[in-house]
Design an enzyme around this catalytic site. Structure first.
Site, PDB file in Angstrom:
ATOM      1  N   GLU A  90       0.702  -1.144   0.047  1.00  0.00           N
ATOM      2  CA  GLU A  90       0.116  -0.045   0.012  1.00  0.00           C
ATOM      3  C   GLU A  90       0.895   1.242   0.078  1.00  0.00           C
ATOM      4  OE1 GLU A  90      -3.340  -0.748   2.535  1.00  0.00           O
ATOM      5  OE2 GLU A  90      -3.538   1.399   3.019  1.00  0.00           O
ATOM      6  N   ASP A  91       1.874   1.326   0.588  1.00  0.00           N
ATOM      7  CA  ASP A  91       2.414   2.589   0.963  1.00  0.00           C
ATOM      8  C   ASP A  91       4.099   2.593   0.239  1.00  0.00           C
ATOM      9  OD1 ASP A  91       0.718   2.759   2.892  1.00  0.00           O
ATOM     10  OD2 ASP A  91       2.088   2.388   4.511  1.00  0.00           O
ATOM     11  N   ASP A 103     -21.483  -4.896  39.401  1.00  0.00           N
ATOM     12  CA  ASP A 103     -20.272  -5.804  38.985  1.00  0.00           C
ATOM     13  C   ASP A 103     -18.953  -5.020  38.429  1.00  0.00           C
ATOM     14  OD1 ASP A 103     -21.655  -5.024  36.867  1.00  0.00           O
ATOM     15  OD2 ASP A 103     -21.701  -7.089  36.038  1.00  0.00           O
TER      16      ASP A 103
END
Ligand code: MN
Length: 707
Positions: free
Chosen positions: A76-77, A259
């Site tokens: 992608e980069d 709780d």
């Protein structure tokens, strides 16, 4: 984190030297590829893939996953291609990296569309190899942990997406720790004030109750020892977003959440879980309605545990979770706990349970061309809003909220779903579209001779039921049209005094191929659907007759007017409406198959029908599709007194309500001095037509009106 730190982590559970080499190679490849890039806070980019790989090592993932974690952003980069990765690291790692690479933004109109499409791509890959989503989770988790470095608008968008889809998905896959961390990080960015307030209040509560809980722990430890029951007791804190959700859902304040702090006891066997439960209930009074047996009835994400709340030694409520070590591991790690050391993304039966819903979705996704629809369907599956219903034998079953008896039937077995004709809820017959409620006892009534109905698709809630019904309809329609196609072809053969044996001959297969159809079955289906006429086929079987040129164009495209009618859901049929009864939308219909002309549509009350049935025509069930703006021709017969101008008045009345007159015939009979006028008008549907009839019948001079 450094490469050595990572290798050390992996070595602690996997000593295969060769596999470790892959990690080194992946690290160097990735740091080379990202060398000119920086993270938004300014550090070298490689820190991110390294951190992702480290999270995967904490999850004890296999080296291929960790290598893919190191490489996940390279395509992608950077200038790296998928071929580069395949060449060096092999098909398996390349598949994962490719699945995690976003499609380029240019292809999409909107960000929402791009997001949905990328998500779909990833889930489809995940249905083949679960590691894809686990690496995506690690990626998202590191991005969420370092979100402070991004601008605020990005923080909001990423946090919202995480809360909306990744956290529920982590929960659905049973990875408890990841779900909690993703939820809390999102919560922190989306509602910072509320988050800070809860952090403060929880810390205060912890301070107040710590001493008290310590006493309880000591007491239980002593009792466990006395009874000879193995068990480790520890304190636990509910995660912030979980507290927030509880306050929202039950409309209570923080002080009413009992709780926030609780105790958890881990032991060795199922039997000892119940023994410890008995011990606790004998020490303190349990609060009615608060005991939950998730060992007997595991949650859909395989979570198992006993929950109970008791009134503790100082009158305070204490919540206990009791489970085996194995159950605890599954509660924390979910699908990842079955995953370790497995090869090639093949998953075992247990892991398959986590994603069978996804497999179902993937099957129907071909029918959901819009990725946004697919994303919505995924959300519907992963966001757990459940009810519990009982079988007649008293077994409990978890169903999504909004489920009907049909959903229940399909959850039991596909065949139970198909044969389901009715249902009893708490002993009373209910419609199949009944929405089940918590605590209902349900009994399904089946019949061997029944099949599913297309109408069911309108009300079923589960993807499983939807998929199964659609599959059934599809195969049913196909076999119906095969049968119909065979009949039509046989009739056509008879007409030309040709032998029925041709139906199984090589010649007919050749004819099919020449029509662009690959098999005899495809040919019969096409004839049955009216896309190919029997005449076209039989023509090709006549040896001495040359094929007419015009006929080589084989598939008849349905023309515009033909939209609107379907045979039990097939909307691509060749049909025309009968000129004897002019059916219009809203009428009950019946279709009958005419040789070579497709299907003729009649009204169910058409007087001609009886005659047609006698002639051995093949009748089929047809129904109107929603027609939108389309109109249909209808015939209207008006009897009037013989008076000048009445025809003009009638015509202008019809036009005044925007109905087009396509044809009219008028005559007067001298015998009874009456006007007989027949209109053919274009109407939208039966209700518009009825309005018209009503208006005309109120007109002066009109004696009667009929269709
Ligand atoms: Mn990343």
């Amino acid at each position: 984190m450094t490469l050595n730190g990572l290798l050390q982590k992996v070595r602690s559970y996997n000593q295969d030297g060769e596999l470790l080499e892959i990690l080194k190679k992946a690290y160097h490849f990735s740091s080379e590829a990202h060398c000119s890039q920086k993270r938004s806070e300014g550090s070298p980019y490689i820190k991110h893939p390294l951190a992702v790989a480290s999270i995967l090592a904490d999850m004890k993932m296999d080296p291929a996953s960790i290598a893919a974690g190191l490489l996940h952003d390279t395509i992608e980069d950077t200038g790296t291609t998928i071929e580069d990765i395949k060449g060096i690291f092999g098909k398996e790692i390349a598949f994962i990296v490719k699945s995690l690479t976003k499609l380029s933004q240019v292809e999409f109109k909107t960000k929402k569309e791009a997001q949905a499409e990328n998500f779909r791509k990833m889930l489809l890959a995940m249905s083949q190899d679960v590691r894809v989503i686990l690496i995506k989770f690690a990626d998202r988790l590191h991005n969420m942990r370092t979100l402070q470095h991004l601008p605020e608008n990005k923080q909001q968008r990423i946090a919202a997406e995480t809360l909306e889809i990744y956290a529920p998905l982590a929960n659905r896959l049973g990875i408890g720790w990841l779900r909690s961390e993703l939820e809390d990080l999102s919560f922190k960015y989306l509602m910072p004030d509320l988050y800070e307030e809860l952090v403060r209040k929880v810390a205060k509560r912890k301070e107040e109750q710590e001493g008290y809980l310590r006493e309880v722990i000591d007491l239980i430890n002593k009792k466990l020892k006395d009874e000879g029951l193995p068990g480790k007791v520890s304190g636990r804190i509910k995660h912030y977003y979980g507290i927030y959700q509880k306050m929202q859902q039950q409309r209570i304040t923080f002080d009413q959440v009992h709780d926030v702090l609780g105790l958890r006891i881990l032991t060795d066997t199922n039997a000892n879980c119940y023994a410890i439960l008995g011990l606790i209930h004998s020490l303190w009074t349990p609060i009615p309605g608060r005991f939950k047996d998730y060992i007997g009835v595991p949650k859909s994400n395989m979570y198992q545990s006993l929950h109970t709340t008791v009134i503790g030694p100082k009158g305070e409520r204490v919540e206990f979770q009791i489970r085996t070590e194995e159950m605890h591991k599954i509660a924390e790690q979910g699908i990842a706990s079955h995953w370790k050391y497995k090869e090639k993304g093949v998953i075992d039966e247990k892991s398959n349970k986590y994603i069978s819903w996804l497999r179902d979705l993937v099957q129907v996704q071909k029918e959901m061309p819009d990725a946004v629809d697919f994303l919505e369907a995924v959300k519907g599956e992963v966001i757990p809003e459940v009810i519990y219903v009982f079988t007649p034998k008293g077994e409990i079953k978890e169903m999504p909220n909004g489920s009907t008896p049909v959903d229940f039937a399909y959850s039991v077995h596909t065949q139970v779903g198909h044969k389901c004709v009715g249902a009893k809820i708490n002993g009373k017959i209910v419609p199949l579209r009944y929405k089940m409620k918590n605590g209902d006892t349900i009994e399904i009534i089946t019949s061997q001779t029944h099949g599913p109905s297309r109408d069911w698709l309108k009300f079923v809630a589960t993807q499983r039921a939807k998929t199964r019904i659609k599959q059934w309809i599809k195969s049913e329609e196909r076999s119906q049209s095969v049968e119909l196609g065979i009949r039509l072809l046989e009739t056509e053969l008879r007409k030309h005094n040709m032998s029925n044996a041709l139906m199984k001959s090589d010649e007919i297969l050749k004819a099919a191929k020449s029509l662009g159809l690959n098999s005899l079955e495809d040919l019969f289906v096409s004839v049955g659907f009216g896309k190919v006429s029997p005449h076209q086929v039989v023509n090709r079987l006549m040896p001495d007759k040359p094929v007419e040129e015009a006929e080589t164009v084989k598939i008849r495209k349905p023309v515009q007017e033909q939209k609107g009618v379907s045979i039990k859901g097939i909307d691509d049929i060749l049909y025309h409406t009968a000129k004897c009864c002019y059916p219009i939308p809203g009428d009950s219909l019946v279709g009958f198959v005419t040789i070579g002309k497709g299907v003729t549509i009649h009204r169910k009350d058409c007087p001609n029908l009886e005659r047609l049935v006698v002639q051995d025509a093949r009748l089929v069930d047809v129904e109107w599709q929603s027609t939108g703006d389309a109109t249909a021709l209808a015939r209207l017969y008006v009897e009037t007194i013989d008076q000048p101008g009445i025809l003009a008045n009638l015509s202008s009345l019809i036009s005044s309500i925007n109905i087009n007159i396509s044809h009219l015939e008028a005559n007067t009979s001298t015998q009874d001095r009456k006007g007989h006028i027949t209109f053919i008008v274009e109407v939208k549907d039966i209700s518009q037509f009825r309005t018209l009839i009503q208006k005309i019948s109120q007109m002066e001079g009109v004696i009667r009106v009929k269709r």
